[in-house]
Structures are given as C-alpha cells and as structure tokens.
Design a protein around this motif. Structure first.
Motif, PDB file in Angstrom:
ATOM      1  N   THR A  28       0.642  -0.778   0.005  1.00  0.00           N
ATOM      2  CA  THR A  28       0.012   0.250   0.029  1.00  0.00           C
ATOM      3  C   THR A  28       1.117   1.243  -0.173  1.00  0.00           C
ATOM      4  O   THR A  28       0.551   2.062  -0.685  1.00  0.00           O
ATOM      5  CB  THR A  28      -0.882   0.248   1.554  1.00  0.00           C
ATOM      6  N   SER A  32       1.231   4.347  -2.913  1.00  0.00           N
ATOM      7  CA  SER A  32       0.996   5.831  -2.781  1.00  0.00           C
ATOM      8  C   SER A  32       1.957   6.314  -2.971  1.00  0.00           C
ATOM      9  O   SER A  32       1.967   7.442  -3.538  1.00  0.00           O
ATOM     10  CB  SER A  32       0.286   5.890  -1.476  1.00  0.00           C
ATOM     11  N   ARG A  37       0.018   9.964  -4.344  1.00  0.00           N
ATOM     12  CA  ARG A  37      -1.450  10.279  -3.986  1.00  0.00           C
ATOM     13  C   ARG A  37      -0.546  10.247  -2.386  1.00  0.00           C
ATOM     14  O   ARG A  37      -0.464   9.370  -1.256  1.00  0.00           O
ATOM     15  CB  ARG A  37      -2.489   9.427  -3.664  1.00  0.00           C
ATOM     16  N   GLN A 173      -3.987   9.003   8.866  1.00  0.00           N
ATOM     17  CA  GLN A 173      -3.990   7.713   7.917  1.00  0.00           C
ATOM     18  C   GLN A 173      -3.113   6.279   9.007  1.00  0.00           C
ATOM     19  O   GLN A 173      -2.361   7.329   9.204  1.00  0.00           O
ATOM     20  CB  GLN A 173      -3.600   7.379   6.579  1.00  0.00           C
TER      21      GLN A 173
END
Length: 583
Positions: A28, A32, A37, A173
């Motif tokens: 992940t 990103s 992102r 996050q």
C-alpha cells in the motif's frame, strides 16, 4: 578489527522488500508513492519490534529518492539516499516522544517545520512513541498536524493507539502492523544465519521465534544470544538450554500419560521438571497451552491459529486426533482453575501432583469418590431398592446357587419440627418470624399414626432439656460474638441487643432498623444452633423485633468509657496520670 554490530541493527530493513511479515502494508505504501498520492500525516500502530520505525524511515527515504526502482524501493545510490544511510540527512527528523513529551518540545518541532528541505522534495518528521506526549503537547500539535506546509509529512509511531486523542487520529492515515508469524521469522533467521556463516537447525530457529512472541527485533536479539552460546552451531538442544525453555517433549510425554491413565509416569515427569528448576505455575500454564494447541489442531479450520512451523503442526494434528475434544475442554478447565488457585495453596508440589492425577483420570473416572464435576472423581450412583436386580454369581460345578436381593429399607417419615421452630421466609410486620400452623394433613392424622411418629422421633433423636440461667444465656451470646471478630456489623448489633426472656425457653431481641432485622433473621438458625449446643437445650429459640419507638442510646466505645470513669472516679484519674496509661 571490525566492530561487532548486533543483528537487529545490522539486518535492519533498508527497502520495503526487506521488511518481514508486512507485505500488504508495504504494498500500500509503495502504491501511494508510485501514484504520488501522499497524505500529510500517517500513524503506524502495532506491537514492539514489528517494523513501524523501520517502515517510517524507508518511506521517508523513498519519497525523497531521485531514482526509485521499478518496484517502488529507494535506489540507495542517489545523494539523498546516501545522506540518509550515513545519518546526515537534514530532511528527516526523528523525535522520541518518550523523552520529549512537553509543550516546549512540540513548539521546537513546529519551528523546524518552517525550514524548507535542502535537497529532495519533502521534510519528514518521525515521532516515535507518540502516545507518550502530554495532553497539552497534543493540543499544541493539533493545528500544525492538520495543516502543515506542502513539503512536510508527519509519521507518528505508537504501540498503544488507544492512548492517542481522537482529534489526532482523525487527522492521520492509520496503518496497523501485524504480529510477525513464526514461519516468517524462521525464514528471516535462516537468511541471517546463512549470511553470518552459522549452521542452524530449523527447529532451533522455531524455538527462538516462539520466544520472541511476534517481534522480529526480539527474535534477532535472541538469535545473537543463542549463536554466542553455541559458537555458531545453533541446534535445538543448544537453543532450549540457552533460553531455559521447557522442551515440548515433556508435554508430549505427559499427554501420553494422560491417554494411558498412567499416574506414576505423570508424577515422574513433574519431578524431572522441578529438578530442572522450572517454576510449578509456569509448568501448569505450559500444560494448559499445550492442551489448547492440541485442541485447535483437531480441526483444520482452527489449526491455522497455531503459530508453529509446518513439521510441528503436522505432528500435533496426528497426536490431537487420538482423543475427543471433550477431553481437551475438561483438561483446559482444570488447568485454568489450578492456575487461579495456585498461589493460595500452601503445598505447591502436592497441588500440582493432584492436578496431574485428575488429568490422568479424565478418561475413566474412579467410581469410589463422592466428589463430582469435570476432571474429578465421579459420584457413585444411588441404588433403589425396587430396581435392584439379582446378579449372576459364579457357581461350582454341580451346584445351584440362588441369589436374592435384600428387601428395601423401611421408609421413615420426617419428624414434625416443634412449634418453636419457625418457617423460613415468613415474617410479620414487626420483623417476627411466623411459625407454620398445623396443615390439613396434620389435622386428619389418626392417633395411632401420631403415636408411631412420636416413637420414631424418640428413636432418631432425644431432645435435650438442659437447665440454664440468664447469665448462661449471656455467656453463650458473647461467645458467639467473640468467635466472629471480623463481622463488625453483626457483633455490634448483638452487643446492643442482648436476648430478653419472654417465656420459658423463648427469648427475643430488639434491633434498631430494617438492615439489622434482615441480618439477624438470616443468622437466626446459626445463632439458635450455637445457643442450643452451649445451653444443652434444644428448645431454646429467639424472635427478632424491630424497635418502633425511640431509638436506643448509642453504644459507647472504649475511649468514651474510660473518659467517663476518669470523670466519676478520682482514683482512676490518679492511676492513669501516675503511670501515664494510654489505650
């Protein structure tokens, strides 16, 4: 001579691919970065030694790398990567919140946020053990965390997410790191052993991984310890000796003793464990854990919960299916109860030996004990006279042997209690217990039946009619109080409510409130039994009344009694003053 460096630092991950046991999470993060992102704040959560800080450093190095690899890892060759690897990068700032947890420390951090990156795109601030920040420090950090400059990224790491304010959590996050599995740790330890030139048995590495309890850093530290003690030849025996681990073979042998109901073998194994210096409670917990693992291994759906290597899992599956699941449930319950009661036992060795005996008897409990329940000796079934059948008896050749069953014992009716015994659960409006009156069956009883019952009562028990005085009653009353020094409410109530004779062997006591009434009524059978034994009179009884008038005077304590004596008696005052007496 090259300086020695521990494996936990030497083999610390430098790329996402080298992070152990966190494949989904690192994928992940790489995605990103590849898609650009990036969030302005991340929170990495997980237990110790699972790679939180390592991933934060790799993430910070990768987003500033000028030539990242195709799989999203840093190149480790550009100026930014080299400066990071040499600990001279100004774009990555680490703060230990455990020792810098005040408002002034956070304000200093906020000042550093205003400085632009010297090379690369971002300045990354890694705050380790962020849950240690004070509430005021968290509040001072809120605004900057929510709206940092475009070139700033915060990475917070913690082992206790529940201690972090919800206002902080909502701005980040959140990534939850998994505990590292036994197999993943064994694979990585095998790689480290190969790089170091050690010979290592996989079973030995499994022992090290189990001891690490899901933390890769702990596993590497234990690995260094075992490698030092065995001089690089890491065997199963050297691992269990170096780590003082109780070998699973002991539990395997115990299981076979339980299966064969071999009590002597189980007690012998326990003696071997004690001779090796292991704590008995640790041994009890070990038995419970081993039985729990076997219970899980019975079913393929639960076998995946076991954190063991493949060879051990196969062996446990074969062993576990030799007994039914009920055995494991009862045995685990016994071990759990033993663990709870171990500290209260005065003879620890006897306590554990009794546990082992019960475990050996689970499959075929003895029929000679009166105790019941799981893992205990079963109660002998009651025999009914009507259902007793003639049993076959071996007979000599040429002879006929006839066996008969004994006649059922005569049924004896329960004696009717004397009128002074009061029915439990019935109470008058003033707190009196109400005696049960004669029932319809009592009124319809024939004279000859009453005569038969009277003879039966006399045969069963002869009631005592001892002669006593009021002083004897008071002495017995205070004996009952003195036998219960810790029951303060009961003792104080009885001290203020001495029994008063009503008529014959009937006495009454007067209490002050409903609480005392309920308590004395509940204690009434116990008190009456004690008084009857002391007075040698089975007709002594008492009733409880609640005072409906003016409250009784307060009972004086010892100091008030002494002050009253000093006030009224000059000699007592001189005695206390001369000898400087105190309570």
């Amino acid at each position: 001579m090259e300086n020695y460096q521990v494996s936990a630092r030497k083999y610390r991950p430098s790329t996402f691919s080298s992070v152990v046991g966190q494949k989904a999470l690192t994928a992940t993060l790489r995605n990103s970065i590849a898609t650009n992102r990036l969030a302005h704040a991340y929170l990495f959560c997980g237990s110790r030694g699972v790679g939180k800080t390592s991933c934060a450093r790799i993430f910070a190095k990768t987003i500033n790398c000028t030539n990242p690899t195709a799989d999203g890892n840093p190149c480790n060759e550009c100026d930014s990567c080299r400066s990071f690897n040499e600990n001279r990068s100004l774009n990555i700032v680490e703060l230990d919140a455990a020792s810098n947890n005040g408002v002034e420390d956070i304000r200093s951090l906020i000042d550093q946020v205003q400085v632009l990156p010297t090379d690369g795109k971002y300045r990354v601030f890694i705050i380790d053990e962020v849950h240690m920040l004070s509430s005021s420090a968290f509040n001072a950090f809120l605004k900057t965390l929510e709206e940092p400059p475009s070139y700033v990224i915060f990475i917070l790491a913690t082992t206790e997410k529940h201690k972090i304010l919800p206002t902080i959590l909502s701005r980040c996050q959140i990534y939850d790191f998994n505990r590292i599995t036994i197999n993943d740790m064994v694979d990585h330890l095998s790689y480290v052993a190969e790089q170091e030139g050690y010979t290592a048995e996989r079973s030995a590495l499994a022992v090290i991984a189990s001891k690490a309890d899901g933390a890769m850093r702990d596993a590497l530290s234990i690995f260094d310890q075992v490698a030092a003690s065995s001089r690089g030849n890491i065997t199963y025996q050297s691992a269990i000796e170096s780590l003082n681990v109780l070998d699973a073979s002991y539990y395997h042998r115990l299981f076979e003793a339980f299966e064969k109901e071999d009590v002597p073998a189980a007690l012998t194994i326990y003696k071997e464990v004690r001779d090796r210096g292991f704590d008995s409670q640790f041994f009890i917990n070990g038995i419970g854990s081993y039985l729990r693992d076997l219970m899980l291994a019975i079913n393929d759906s639960t076998a995946s919960m076991l954190e063991v290597d493949e060879a051990t899992l196969t062996a446990m599956k074969e062993q576990s299916r030799r007994l039914k699941a009920d055995f494991y449930y009862q045995a685990m319950s016994l071990c759990n109860e033993a663990d709870l009661n171990y500290r209260q036992s005065s003879n620890k060795t006897f306590f554990v030996e009794l546990l082992l005996i019960k475990l050996c008897q689970l499959l075929s409990p003895s029929q000679n004990s009166i105790s019941g329940g799981e893992g205990q000796l079963k109660r002998v079934a009651a025999l009914s006279g009507n259902s007793e059948q003639a049993q076959p008896v071996a007979k000599p050749a040429g002879q006929t042997v006839v066996t008969t069953t004994p006649p059922p014992p005569p049924q004896v009716r329960r004696p009717v209690p004397p009128p002074s015994v009061q029915s439990a659960g019935q109470r008058g409006t003033t707190g009196h217990r109400i005696s049960r009156g004669p029932s319809l069956s009592d009124l319809n009883r024939k004279p000859e039946e009453e005569h038969t019952e009277a003879k039966t009562d006399s045969a069963n028990k002869e009631l005592r009619r001892g002669v006593y005085s009021i002083d004897d009653v008071k002495d017995a009353w205070f004996k009952f109080m003195n036998a219960r020094p810790t029951e303060h409410i009961l003792v104080n109530t009885m001290r203020a409510s001495e029994p008063v004779q009503v008529e014959g062997d009937s006495f009454k006591i007067t209490v002050e409130n409903r609480v005392q009434t309920d308590m004395m009524i509940s204690m009434k059978p116990t008190i009456e039994a004690f008084m009857r034994d002391c007075l040698k009179n089975d007709f002594w009884s008492m009733t409880v009344e609640e005072n409906q008038g003016i409250g009784s005077p307060r009972t004086w304590n010892e100091r008030e009694v002494l002050e009253k004596l000093i006030e009224e008696n000059e000699n007592v005052r001189k005695l206390v003053s001369t000898f400087k007496l105190t309570l």
